[in-house]
Design a protein around this motif. Structure first.
Motif: not given
Ligand SMILES: [Zn+2]
Length: 389
Positions: A304, A306, A309, A335
């Motif tokens: 991920c 984001c 993360c 997230h």
């Molecule tokens: Zn994430």
């Protein structure tokens, strides 16, 4: 600026399609998931943070804003976009669903609905014309008609009356609309009765709405029934109009509903489960409270991209939740919204490239879903909590 929906590509093996919805505040690429900010705020996040997840359109709610801070106040401060600092497209729900879910003693007549505020008990009267006028004052890009939402297990007489009233109200909303730049969507009702769903869709399809929402689903019926209702309803919606499944937004449901031809989704679920420590991953929803995450020095989802993360380990997030630190709620919300934006982007690409069926099967094979029973219990708990306010 021309507003409206253009279909861009269609799956050969299912009704799934991609499109672009042009609004006065920018374009929305469909299938799309809209984060919900009922009270003109996506809980815990700034508009910039919401934008950074890739979200293009958010949803707000006429019912909540009407009660607090009041439509006139928002209008006097330059409208909803300026008031909440969100420059992109906004869809506002009319309040039909909220009246029936938050105000169990609501009284409905053909003229409108009388309900008591869940905040202070004061009495209010909403009409189809009123909700269009309120949404025009808010300045939302997509406005919804006032609808009569019967319970999914309502009697046939009750559901028939709701369908007829929803059609009559939709026509009144259309007549009341004066804005040229704000689009108006109707809402198909009919509970879990296929004939009544078809009747509702057919009647509304005769009117010149900018889009068609399917309401009153995912309210306690089993999943297969929800999908059956989409299968019988969608063929009766004009092909060139966007289709919006209201209040549905778990990853697996988005994939299933896109396969049936849905373009637009909204749900409070991703942010609500995030605030309770529920986080989406490609293999299913995890709970950060699980002790295994205390020592995990990797992000929740390795792949991920984001903000959460990229910068934090699952172990740190687990610590924040255990310490009731507010940052945990924010990072989890970022997230989950990012996850759905990423999912819908992959869905759009797979449809455009003609490989949606494979994508869908692979996603559903890997994604571990919450059991039907748990899901029902969670929903009922939430509805009971809401109506008890
Ligand atoms: Zn994430």
């Amino acid at each position: 600026m021309k507003t409206g929906f253009t279909m861009l590509s269609q799956s050969a093996s299912s009704p799934a399609r991609t499109g672009v919805l042009a609004t006065a505040h920018g374009e929305v690429h469909t299938p799309v998931f809209c984060p919900v900010g009922s009270q003109a705020s996506v809980k815990t996040l700034t508009p910039q943070e919401v934008r950074d997840t890739g979200a293009e359109m958010i949803l707000s709610n006429t019912y909540h804003l009407y009660l607090r801070p009041g439509i006139e106040l928002v209008e006097s401060m330059g409208g909803l976009h300026r008031f909440m600092g969100w420059e992109g497209p906004i869809l506002t729900d009319s309040g039909g669903f909220q009246v029936f879910s938050l105000s169990p003693l609501a009284k409905i007549t053909d003229e409108g609905v009388t309900f008591k505020s869940h905040i202070d008990g004061s009495s209010h009267f909403l009409t189809p014309e009123g909700v269009v006028s309120y949404q025009q004052s808010l300045g939302s890009d997509i406005m919804m008609v006032l609808d009569d939402v019967p319970p999914h297990d309502g009697s046939e007489a009750r559901v028939t009356a709701a369908v007829e009233r929803t059609s009559a109200w939709a026509e009144r909303c259309l007549k009341a609309r004066t804005s040229k730049t704000q689009q108006l969507f109707c809402i198909i009702q009919g509970a879990v009765n296929p004939e009544l769903r078809i009747k509702s869709a057919t009647e509304l399809a005769r009117l010149d709405f900018d889009g068609f929402a399917i309401g009153g689903l995912s309210l306690g019926e089993d999943k297969q029934t929800t999908w059956n209702m989409l299968d019988v309803t969608i063929p009766h919606i004009p092909l060139n109009k966007p289709r919006y499944l209201m209040g549905v937004g778990s990853p697996e449901d988005i994939v299933e509903a896109v396969a049936r031809g849905i373009d637009i989704f909204d749900s409070v679920l991703p942010t609500r489960v995030a605030r309770n420590g529920g986080l989406y991953t490609a293999s299913g929803r995890i709970n950060i409270h699980n002790s295994a995450f205390k020592t995990q020095d990797r992000p929740i989802e390795e792949k991920c991209s984001c903000y959460t993360c990229r910068n934090f380990s699952a172990g740190y997030l687990a610590h924040l939740f255990r310490s009731s630190e507010l940052l945990g709620l924010r990072l989890a919300s970022i997230h989950n919204i990012y996850f759905l934006q990423s999912l819908t982007r992959c869905i759009r690409e797979s449809i455009a490239n003609g490989i949606f069926e494979g994508f869908k099967n692979e996603f559903l094979a890997i994604y571990r879903t919450v059991s039907e029973e748990t899901r029902k219990q969670q929903k009922q708990k939430w509805l009971a909590k809401k109506s008890g306010l």
